[in-house]
Motif scaffolding. Structure first.
Motif, PDB file in Angstrom:
ATOM      1  N   ALA A  72       0.831  -1.208   0.000  1.00  0.00           N
ATOM      2  CA  ALA A  72       0.000   0.000   0.000  1.00  0.00           C
ATOM      3  C   ALA A  72       0.862   1.254   0.000  1.00  0.00           C
ATOM      4  O   ALA A  72       0.464   2.288  -0.554  1.00  0.00           O
ATOM      5  CB  ALA A  72      -0.928   0.004   1.212  1.00  0.00           C
ATOM      6  N   LEU A  73       2.036   1.182   0.614  1.00  0.00           N
ATOM      7  CA  LEU A  73       2.955   2.323   0.566  1.00  0.00           C
ATOM      8  C   LEU A  73       3.336   2.641  -0.871  1.00  0.00           C
ATOM      9  O   LEU A  73       3.471   3.807  -1.251  1.00  0.00           O
ATOM     10  CB  LEU A  73       4.225   2.010   1.367  1.00  0.00           C
ATOM     11  CG  LEU A  73       4.094   1.969   2.886  1.00  0.00           C
ATOM     12  CD1 LEU A  73       5.342   1.351   3.499  1.00  0.00           C
ATOM     13  CD2 LEU A  73       3.856   3.359   3.449  1.00  0.00           C
ATOM     14  N   MET A  74       3.495   1.593  -1.688  1.00  0.00           N
ATOM     15  CA  MET A  74       3.846   1.807  -3.078  1.00  0.00           C
ATOM     16  C   MET A  74       2.788   2.626  -3.799  1.00  0.00           C
ATOM     17  O   MET A  74       3.111   3.498  -4.612  1.00  0.00           O
ATOM     18  CB  MET A  74       4.027   0.455  -3.764  1.00  0.00           C
ATOM     19  CG  MET A  74       5.189  -0.348  -3.214  1.00  0.00           C
ATOM     20  SD  MET A  74       5.212  -2.109  -3.708  1.00  0.00           S
ATOM     21  CE  MET A  74       5.062  -1.981  -5.470  1.00  0.00           C
ATOM     22  N   LEU A  75       1.526   2.341  -3.505  1.00  0.00           N
ATOM     23  CA  LEU A  75       0.441   3.093  -4.134  1.00  0.00           C
ATOM     24  C   LEU A  75       0.443   4.537  -3.657  1.00  0.00           C
ATOM     25  O   LEU A  75       0.310   5.472  -4.450  1.00  0.00           O
ATOM     26  CB  LEU A  75      -0.905   2.440  -3.813  1.00  0.00           C
ATOM     27  CG  LEU A  75      -1.103   1.000  -4.278  1.00  0.00           C
ATOM     28  CD1 LEU A  75      -2.521   0.546  -3.957  1.00  0.00           C
ATOM     29  CD2 LEU A  75      -0.838   0.861  -5.768  1.00  0.00           C
ATOM     30  N   ALA A  76       0.559   4.733  -2.344  1.00  0.00           N
ATOM     31  CA  ALA A  76       0.552   6.095  -1.801  1.00  0.00           C
ATOM     32  C   ALA A  76       1.764   6.884  -2.289  1.00  0.00           C
ATOM     33  O   ALA A  76       1.646   8.061  -2.660  1.00  0.00           O
ATOM     34  CB  ALA A  76       0.518   6.042  -0.276  1.00  0.00           C
ATOM     35  N   TRP A  77       2.931   6.243  -2.322  1.00  0.00           N
ATOM     36  CA  TRP A  77       4.150   6.931  -2.743  1.00  0.00           C
ATOM     37  C   TRP A  77       4.143   7.241  -4.231  1.00  0.00           C
ATOM     38  O   TRP A  77       4.848   8.160  -4.675  1.00  0.00           O
ATOM     39  CB  TRP A  77       5.372   6.076  -2.402  1.00  0.00           C
ATOM     40  CG  TRP A  77       5.702   6.047  -0.933  1.00  0.00           C
ATOM     41  CD1 TRP A  77       5.237   6.889   0.035  1.00  0.00           C
ATOM     42  CD2 TRP A  77       6.583   5.128  -0.272  1.00  0.00           C
ATOM     43  NE1 TRP A  77       5.761   6.560   1.256  1.00  0.00           N
ATOM     44  CE2 TRP A  77       6.594   5.474   1.104  1.00  0.00           C
ATOM     45  CE3 TRP A  77       7.338   4.042  -0.698  1.00  0.00           C
ATOM     46  CZ2 TRP A  77       7.357   4.779   2.046  1.00  0.00           C
ATOM     47  CZ3 TRP A  77       8.099   3.341   0.233  1.00  0.00           C
ATOM     48  CH2 TRP A  77       8.107   3.709   1.583  1.00  0.00           C
ATOM     49  N   SER A  78       3.374   6.512  -5.017  1.00  0.00           N
ATOM     50  CA  SER A  78       3.264   6.825  -6.442  1.00  0.00           C
ATOM     51  C   SER A  78       2.462   8.089  -6.687  1.00  0.00           C
ATOM     52  O   SER A  78       2.544   8.680  -7.771  1.00  0.00           O
ATOM     53  CB  SER A  78       2.595   5.650  -7.184  1.00  0.00           C
ATOM     54  OG  SER A  78       3.379   4.495  -7.115  1.00  0.00           O
ATOM     55  N   CYS A  79       1.675   8.483  -5.692  1.00  0.00           N
ATOM     56  CA  CYS A  79       0.869   9.707  -5.816  1.00  0.00           C
ATOM     57  C   CYS A  79       1.713  10.933  -5.485  1.00  0.00           C
ATOM     58  O   CYS A  79       2.733  10.849  -4.798  1.00  0.00           O
ATOM     59  CB  CYS A  79      -0.341   9.634  -4.889  1.00  0.00           C
ATOM     60  SG  CYS A  79      -1.551   8.369  -5.346  1.00  0.00           S
ATOM     61  N   PHE A 136      10.974   0.564  -4.234  1.00  0.00           N
ATOM     62  CA  PHE A 136      11.794   0.897  -3.065  1.00  0.00           C
ATOM     63  C   PHE A 136      12.087   2.400  -3.033  1.00  0.00           C
ATOM     64  O   PHE A 136      13.166   2.853  -3.414  1.00  0.00           O
ATOM     65  CB  PHE A 136      13.097   0.100  -3.084  1.00  0.00           C
ATOM     66  CG  PHE A 136      13.856   0.147  -1.791  1.00  0.00           C
ATOM     67  CD1 PHE A 136      13.529  -0.707  -0.743  1.00  0.00           C
ATOM     68  CD2 PHE A 136      14.895   1.044  -1.613  1.00  0.00           C
ATOM     69  CE1 PHE A 136      14.225  -0.663   0.456  1.00  0.00           C
ATOM     70  CE2 PHE A 136      15.598   1.099  -0.426  1.00  0.00           C
ATOM     71  CZ  PHE A 136      15.265   0.242   0.613  1.00  0.00           C
ATOM     72  N   ALA A 137      11.103   3.160  -2.558  1.00  0.00           N
ATOM     73  CA  ALA A 137      11.236   4.615  -2.486  1.00  0.00           C
ATOM     74  C   ALA A 137      11.566   5.099  -1.078  1.00  0.00           C
ATOM     75  O   ALA A 137      11.636   6.313  -0.841  1.00  0.00           O
ATOM     76  CB  ALA A 137       9.944   5.272  -2.965  1.00  0.00           C
ATOM     77  N   HIS A 138      11.782   4.186  -0.160  1.00  0.00           N
ATOM     78  CA  HIS A 138      11.908   4.517   1.250  1.00  0.00           C
ATOM     79  C   HIS A 138      12.907   5.650   1.548  1.00  0.00           C
ATOM     80  O   HIS A 138      12.562   6.601   2.268  1.00  0.00           O
ATOM     81  CB  HIS A 138      12.304   3.274   2.054  1.00  0.00           C
ATOM     82  CG  HIS A 138      11.437   2.084   1.838  1.00  0.00           C
ATOM     83  ND1 HIS A 138      11.270   1.484   0.602  1.00  0.00           N
ATOM     84  CD2 HIS A 138      10.696   1.350   2.708  1.00  0.00           C
ATOM     85  CE1 HIS A 138      10.473   0.444   0.721  1.00  0.00           C
ATOM     86  NE2 HIS A 138      10.104   0.344   1.977  1.00  0.00           N
TER      87      HIS A 138
END
Length: 289
Positions: A131-138, A164-166
């Motif tokens: 879910a972080l991947m989806l939020a971080w894509s926004c 891996f955008a952490h």
């Protein structure tokens, strides 16, 4: 599957794309991934849509990738849209994992990051791992005050989720703490660390996100698209894209190691064991306060 796994609605100039598997905390299977992509494509191609909101139906934004529901592997053959690679369906072993995750995880999130219209993640409850991947894509994240975040996949011996955008979303030290401990962090902490833009009461979440979308929509559309591209290009010049590529290789090396020395590519972890680990860590965190 008779229920739409993703719903689409218009609210003025905003398109609202909503994950709709609340009974599974909006866990993402391949059907949902491609339904999201279809909804985003529809919003991009609608000239009257100025902004796009991504939300989750029910108590939680999303519990991440589907690793255990009855519909986890429910899929049909899709045209690959994000990665120029063969379909994973008839492949085996590392070939299957690499092909699937290149397309439905890393590839799709990168595709959505490049949507030329401003996107806002509207997050309540759990926002875990995938879910972080989806939020971080926004472009922006508006979180309810009950939202919480974590990436616990190091428990599987895997160095974080595929997108891996952490380090770019949190900074290196916070990223290491998040991954090393698997701990949850609150919306207030995420705001303090610069990962989310706004934290609002749960009852006001949708209204606040729509108000922000309306303000953004007043700006020139082409100017917004170019500004988004400018910021994304700067992130990539700071190494985000190349970093993700390198970590994606480590991610798959971890899968292969798990499969070689253990029972499966997830290090023997499943929904029940991940829930138990998360509950134990949450109890430990609360007791430490």
């Amino acid at each position: 599957m008779t229920t739409e796994v993703v719903t689409y609605e218009r609210h003025g100039s905003a398109a609202i794309v909503t994950m709709n598997r609340p009974q599974y905390r909006n866990a993402q299977n391949s059907v949902m991934t491609y339904a999201l992509d279809a909804a985003f494509t529809r919003a991009v191609e609608d000239a009257e849509v100025k902004t796009i909101l991504l939300a989750g139906n029910g108590d939680h934004f999303s519990a991440g990738h589907d690793i255990g529901t009855p519909e986890r592997d429910h899929h049909v053959r899709y045209d690959n849209k994000a990665a120029l690679w063969w379909d994973h369906v008839d492949r085996v072993g590392g070939d299957q994992r690499y092909a699937r995750e290149s397309e439905v995880y890393l590839g799709m999130c990168r595709r959505w990051r490049e949507i030329p219209k401003p996107t806002i993640a509207v997050v309540q409850g759990a926002c875990i791992a995938g879910a972080l991947m989806l939020a971080w894509s926004c472009d922006l994240i508006v979180a309810a005050d009950d939202a919480f975040f974590s990436d616990p996949v190091v428990r599987m011996g895997i160095p974080g989720v595929e997108y891996f955008a952490h380090p770019w979303m949190l900074g290196p030290r916070r990223a290491k703490e998040m991954l090393f401990t698997g701990d949850r962090f609150s919306a207030a902490q995420a705001y303090e660390w610069g990962m989310v833009n706004r934290v609002v009461p749960r009852a006001e979440l949708r209204a606040h996100a729509l108000e922000l979308a309306e303000k953004i929509a007043a700006m020139p559309q082409f100017g917004l698209a170019l500004t988004k591209k400018a910021v994304n290009q700067c992130e990539d010049l700071m190494g985000m894209r190349a970093g993700m590529d390198s970590v994606f290789g480590l991610h798959h090396f971890a899968h292969a190691h798990n499969a070689e020395v253990g029972a499966d590519s997830l290090g023997g972890m499943n929904v029940e064991s991940m829930k138990a680990s998360a509950a134990a860590r949450a109890t430990e965190q609360n007791g430490a306060k």
